[in-house]
Design a protein around this motif. Structure first.
Motif, PDB file in Angstrom:
ATOM      1  N   MET A  80      33.558  36.823  40.767  1.00  0.00           N
ATOM      2  CA  MET A  80      34.918  36.826  41.315  1.00  0.00           C
ATOM      3  C   MET A  80      35.884  36.200  40.317  1.00  0.00           C
ATOM      4  O   MET A  80      36.985  36.722  40.092  1.00  0.00           O
ATOM      5  CB  MET A  80      34.956  36.072  42.640  1.00  0.00           C
ATOM      6  CG  MET A  80      34.243  36.774  43.796  1.00  0.00           C
ATOM      7  SD  MET A  80      33.828  35.673  45.189  1.00  0.00           S
ATOM      8  CE  MET A  80      35.465  35.145  45.702  1.00  0.00           C
ATOM      9  N   ALA A  81      35.485  35.082  39.700  1.00  0.00           N
ATOM     10  CA  ALA A  81      36.342  34.432  38.698  1.00  0.00           C
ATOM     11  C   ALA A  81      36.587  35.350  37.515  1.00  0.00           C
ATOM     12  O   ALA A  81      37.717  35.432  36.999  1.00  0.00           O
ATOM     13  CB  ALA A  81      35.696  33.122  38.238  1.00  0.00           C
ATOM     14  N   ALA A  82      35.553  36.061  37.069  1.00  0.00           N
ATOM     15  CA  ALA A  82      35.707  37.001  35.956  1.00  0.00           C
ATOM     16  C   ALA A  82      36.708  38.091  36.308  1.00  0.00           C
ATOM     17  O   ALA A  82      37.572  38.459  35.496  1.00  0.00           O
ATOM     18  CB  ALA A  82      34.348  37.615  35.615  1.00  0.00           C
ATOM     19  N   GLU A  83      36.618  38.608  37.513  1.00  0.00           N
ATOM     20  CA  GLU A  83      37.531  39.667  37.952  1.00  0.00           C
ATOM     21  C   GLU A  83      38.965  39.159  38.014  1.00  0.00           C
ATOM     22  O   GLU A  83      39.906  39.842  37.558  1.00  0.00           O
ATOM     23  CB  GLU A  83      37.084  40.192  39.319  1.00  0.00           C
ATOM     24  CG  GLU A  83      37.923  41.342  39.843  1.00  0.00           C
ATOM     25  CD  GLU A  83      37.425  41.885  41.163  1.00  0.00           C
ATOM     26  OE1 GLU A  83      38.201  42.638  41.800  1.00  0.00           O
ATOM     27  OE2 GLU A  83      36.287  41.586  41.558  1.00  0.00           O
ATOM     28  N   CYS A  84      39.154  37.975  38.578  1.00  0.00           N
ATOM     29  CA  CYS A  84      40.504  37.408  38.688  1.00  0.00           C
ATOM     30  C   CYS A  84      41.118  37.181  37.312  1.00  0.00           C
ATOM     31  O   CYS A  84      42.282  37.534  37.061  1.00  0.00           O
ATOM     32  CB  CYS A  84      40.465  36.094  39.462  1.00  0.00           C
ATOM     33  SG  CYS A  84      40.052  36.240  41.208  1.00  0.00           S
ATOM     34  N   GLU A  85      40.378  36.562  36.414  1.00  0.00           N
ATOM     35  CA  GLU A  85      40.887  36.277  35.071  1.00  0.00           C
ATOM     36  C   GLU A  85      41.246  37.562  34.341  1.00  0.00           C
ATOM     37  O   GLU A  85      42.273  37.639  33.651  1.00  0.00           O
ATOM     38  CB  GLU A  85      39.840  35.486  34.278  1.00  0.00           C
ATOM     39  CG  GLU A  85      40.233  35.166  32.842  1.00  0.00           C
ATOM     40  CD  GLU A  85      41.466  34.283  32.739  1.00  0.00           C
ATOM     41  OE1 GLU A  85      42.330  34.571  31.874  1.00  0.00           O
ATOM     42  OE2 GLU A  85      41.588  33.315  33.512  1.00  0.00           O
ATOM     43  N   ASN A  86      40.435  38.588  34.496  1.00  0.00           N
ATOM     44  CA  ASN A  86      40.731  39.864  33.852  1.00  0.00           C
ATOM     45  C   ASN A  86      42.016  40.477  34.396  1.00  0.00           C
ATOM     46  O   ASN A  86      42.822  41.039  33.644  1.00  0.00           O
ATOM     47  CB  ASN A  86      39.568  40.837  34.050  1.00  0.00           C
ATOM     48  CG  ASN A  86      39.802  42.177  33.368  1.00  0.00           C
ATOM     49  OD1 ASN A  86      40.006  42.253  32.159  1.00  0.00           O
ATOM     50  ND2 ASN A  86      39.788  43.244  34.156  1.00  0.00           N
ATOM     51  N   PHE A 104      36.673  46.375  31.444  1.00  0.00           N
ATOM     52  CA  PHE A 104      36.112  45.165  32.041  1.00  0.00           C
ATOM     53  C   PHE A 104      36.041  45.318  33.563  1.00  0.00           C
ATOM     54  O   PHE A 104      35.079  44.877  34.184  1.00  0.00           O
ATOM     55  CB  PHE A 104      36.948  43.941  31.662  1.00  0.00           C
ATOM     56  CG  PHE A 104      36.264  42.636  31.957  1.00  0.00           C
ATOM     57  CD1 PHE A 104      35.531  41.993  30.993  1.00  0.00           C
ATOM     58  CD2 PHE A 104      36.356  42.048  33.218  1.00  0.00           C
ATOM     59  CE1 PHE A 104      34.888  40.782  31.260  1.00  0.00           C
ATOM     60  CE2 PHE A 104      35.731  40.858  33.508  1.00  0.00           C
ATOM     61  CZ  PHE A 104      34.990  40.220  32.521  1.00  0.00           C
ATOM     62  N   ARG A 105      37.063  45.932  34.164  1.00  0.00           N
ATOM     63  CA  ARG A 105      37.010  46.192  35.608  1.00  0.00           C
ATOM     64  C   ARG A 105      35.745  46.976  35.951  1.00  0.00           C
ATOM     65  O   ARG A 105      35.026  46.664  36.901  1.00  0.00           O
ATOM     66  CB  ARG A 105      38.224  47.007  36.058  1.00  0.00           C
ATOM     67  CG  ARG A 105      39.492  46.251  36.229  1.00  0.00           C
ATOM     68  CD  ARG A 105      40.532  47.085  36.952  1.00  0.00           C
ATOM     69  NE  ARG A 105      41.841  46.479  36.825  1.00  0.00           N
ATOM     70  CZ  ARG A 105      42.809  46.916  36.035  1.00  0.00           C
ATOM     71  NH1 ARG A 105      42.613  48.008  35.293  1.00  0.00           N
ATOM     72  NH2 ARG A 105      43.963  46.290  35.961  1.00  0.00           N
TER      73      ARG A 105
END
Length: 527
Positions: free
Chosen positions: A408-414, A450-451
């Motif tokens: 979730m953090a990876a998705e938000c940051e991207n 990345f998504r």
């Protein structure tokens, strides 16, 4: 909490039926929660009763919510025709079918049990607040746990139905019967208020005797999910990082260890519901007698592992080898004594990377040298026939874990800044999934690439853990994904329609409260 389930007295049984099937009928001779607040222990017993309802087959028992969050997506499917899951996974559901119940599993049962918890939580909050028989510090603790339970249920309700009846104070049944549907966004505003209150009050951990109760971090991850759903990326990222940096939870070095039934409260698990073998009081159900009385039917243990475990009736692929496999299993104290219903979908089994160390935990097409008839998901297996018999497993029901938060953090940051700083979070999950850095490291991806990497990584990491349809819906790609699927027994690709992102309100609820159709005469597109 395994020992605490022994003490689900008649008090809790009566309370748990306080809104049986939500509005189907008023229980005759029913004991109401107002009668039971003479002490703190009374109130805490009500909390225990709400956890018991969560464990019913229609919510977290057996594969209750899994029907909505996993079936009809691209990870699991049944290995044979199964009447009670087919309408959801094959997208053939309608209002009338939503009322059909098999072993307390139906759309109507899920609706009823979620609202039962809400009904009880509202009364509990009202009766505890300012109650002179309960110490002020205990009042706030009890209210926080009740508000978490209420928030959890409304979150699921909005995920499944969108706009729905919403109330956060005690109401009489005749008042509930005329509630209109409230806008989903308004309901979620109330959910967020409850979750934030719970996070301020609930503890970070519980003592061993009380493990299985929701901590502040369970509330925090739901808040982060709602913020992501609303595309409030900075706030969602901040909440994810709060969990990563301040909670006592962390990723385990070995993926397999996360699912070890002998280490159910490992550091990666944020919340799991505690089940116990041979303990009566789980899967409580009310059965109305001809005289209007209410009797109680109990079940034992957790059924969910049986749904994912093979059975010799279907295995091995070569039926002539059944005897040999039975002997090999018996020598290990094991048996294929599950139902063998949930298996890896064709798409999932064919596309899971062969060099991914998670693959053997998610796809087993052989066991003990025998080829199996279907590919199963062994991370949910518990084949110990003596200590974990069919339909009587002590295995906890995993709800949330840390790998989810890192992704979730990876998705938000991207979404905020692109992949640059997002790699660290996805790499933390991927590193344990591959032998070498060359395999797990991602580089040079665009924001869109990345998504798509997140789409896949959540698929491989969280397979079968009741996240997939929720993810596909919030990403807006459910139809695209399902239309490319090929199933063994179903045809979801042919049947799915745009409105299948939500469920229909069950017909019996519409008959009891026709006002529910005023704001949407189509009933989420099913009319």
């Amino acid at each position: 909490m395994k020992t605490k389930h022994i003490y689900l007295y008649l008090l809790i049984i009566a309370l748990s039926f306080s809104c049986e099937r939500f509005l189907e009928e008023e229980a005759k001779g029913q004991i109401t929660p107002e009668d039971f607040f003479a002490s703190e222990s009374d109130a805490r017993l009500i909390i225990t009763g709400m956890y018991a309802i969560m464990k019913n087959n229609s919510i977290y028992g057996q594969v209750g919510l899994d029907h909505f969050y996993d079936n009809g997506a691209d990870i699991i499917e049944p290995n044979r025709a199964a009447n009670f899951v087919e309408p959801l996974g094959n997208y053939s559901l309608n209002e009338a079918i939503a009322d059909r119940s098999v072993q307390r599993m139906s759309v109507s049962d899920t609706w009823a049990d979620l609202y039962r918890i809400i009904f009880n939580a509202n009364i509990l909050i009202d009766r505890v607040d300012g109650n002179e028989a309960i110490l002020p510090e205990s009042q706030i603790d009890i209210i926080a746990e009740a508000r978490f339970a209420r928030a959890l249920c409304y979150w699921h309700i909005t995920n499944l139905w969108g706009d729905a009846p919403y109330y956060d104070t005690p109401l009489a049944l005749e008042e509930i019967r005329v509630l209109v549907r409230t806008d989903e966004a308004i309901i979620l505003n109330g959910v967020l208020e409850d979750l934030r209150f719970a996070q301020d009050i609930l503890p970070s951990t519980y003592p061993e005797s009380e493990r299985g109760r929701a901590t502040k971090w369970a509330a925090a991850i739901i808040e982060a999910k709602i913020l992501m759903q609303r595309r409030e990326w900075p706030l969602a990222l901040a909440k994810c990082l709060e969990i990563i940096n301040e909670s006592p939870h962390s990723l385990l070095p070995n993926y397999a260890d996360v699912f070890d039934p002998n280490n159910e409260y490992n550091a990666e698990i944020i919340w799991s519901l505690d089940f116990a073998k041979d303990i009566r009081g789980q899967f409580i159900e009310g059965v109305a007698g001809a005289d209007g009385s209410l009797r109680t039917v109990f079940g034992n243990g957790n059924w969910r592992p049986s749904m994912y475990s093979p059975r010799l009736r279907d295995e091995p692929k070569n039926s002539d080898e059944r005897g040999a496999l039975r002997e090999a299993l018996s020598a290990r104290g094991e048996a294929f004594n599950g139902t063998g219903l949930q298996v890896a979908s064709m798409d999932f089994a064919e596309n899971f990377p062969l060099n991914d160390l998670r693959r053997p935990l998610n796809i087993a097409d052989t066991y003990l040298g025998f080829e199996l008839n279907f590919p199963y998901m062994p991370k949910f297996w518990n084949l110990d026939v003596n200590n974990s018999p069919r339909f009587n497993h002590s295995d906890n029901r995993l709800v949330f874990r840390m790998a989810d938060v890192f992704l979730m953090a990876a998705e938000c940051e991207n979404e905020i800044n692109g992949p640059g700083n997002a790699y660290q979070y996805i790499h933390a999950v991927r590193e344990r999934a591959y032998e070498t850095q060359a395999e797990w490291e991602l580089t040079g991806l665009s924001q869109q690439q990345f998504r798509e990497a997140i789409y896949d990584e959540r698929k491989w990491e969280l397979a079968g853990e009741a996240h997939r349809r929720y993810d596909l819906i919030r990403w807006g790609i459910l139809l695209d994904v399902v239309q490319d699927l090929e199933y063994r027994f179903w045809n979801p690709s042919e049947n799915i329609r745009p409105w299948h992102v939500k469920l229909p309100i069950p017909l019996q609820q519409l008959e009891l409260n026709p006002i529910l159709l005023e704001s949407d005469p189509t009933n989420n597109g099913y009319r």
